[in-house]
Design an enzyme around this catalytic site. Structure first.
Site, PDB file in Angstrom:
ATOM      1  N   ASP A  58      96.002  -3.406 -27.070  1.00 28.47           N
ATOM      2  CA  ASP A  58      95.474  -4.749 -26.840  1.00 28.47           C
ATOM      3  C   ASP A  58      94.704  -5.294 -28.043  1.00 28.47           C
ATOM      4  OD1 ASP A  58      96.529  -4.816 -24.264  1.00 28.47           O
ATOM      5  OD2 ASP A  58      94.710  -3.955 -23.386  1.00 28.47           O
ATOM      6  N   CYS A  59      94.527  -4.476 -29.071  1.00 27.79           N
ATOM      7  CA  CYS A  59      93.739  -4.840 -30.255  1.00 27.79           C
ATOM      8  C   CYS A  59      94.672  -5.204 -31.410  1.00 27.79           C
ATOM      9  CB  CYS A  59      92.837  -3.662 -30.648  1.00 27.79           C
ATOM     10  SG  CYS A  59      91.973  -3.879 -32.214  1.00 27.79           S
TER      11      CYS A  59
END
Length: 146
Positions: A12-13
């Protein structure tokens, strides 16, 4: 066969995704550990942080977390307390850490990984936001050109 490259990854980064992309752009398929699902042991986390030349406070993700600013202001949070907090709340571990035969780095920004990859870049690479990091010859783009 290349020596093992390991990335402690959060899909998600964006920084973590860009770092993974740079590793793969060198023709390396790393061991990908999604640390939020498979956290490192406390001793391994401490070792990664120390091997990267950091203190636990330097590896603490502050932005948007429950401890935003607190660890900087309160000296009661020593190294052991910060490691305990990171193990209890995994989102506090800054990412991505990458471990290669050439060393360990917290790859923020993502191009820090280029310093420890055992193989050169195979071609051009741009971050998700379009920022060029590696040119078509596999050479790192100079800061002034970005």
């Amino acid at each position: 066969m290349d020596a093992e490259v390991v990335i402690y990854h959060n899909p998600d980064c964006g920084t973590s995704r860009n770092t993974l992309g740079l590793i793969r752009n060198a023709g390396i398929e790393p061991v990908v550990i999604e640390y939020l699902k498979t956290p490192p042991a406390r001793e391994k986390l401490a070792s990664l942080i120390a091997s990267a030349g950091l203190a636990p406070r330097d590896a603490l993700r502050r932005k948007g977390t429950i401890y935003e600013g607190l660890a900087d202001e309160d000296p009661v949070f020593g190294d052991d307390a910060l490691l305990d907090a990171m193990m209890k709340h995994l989102i506090l571990i800054n990412r991505p850490f990458v471990e290669t035969p050439l060393g360990v780095r917290l790859c923020r920004p993502s191009e820090v990984v280029l310093d420890i990859l055992p193989r050169p870049q195979l071609g051009a690479f741009a971050k998700e936001d379009g920022e060029r990091v590696v040119d078509e010859h596999g050479a790192r783009v100079a800061d002034r050109e970005r």
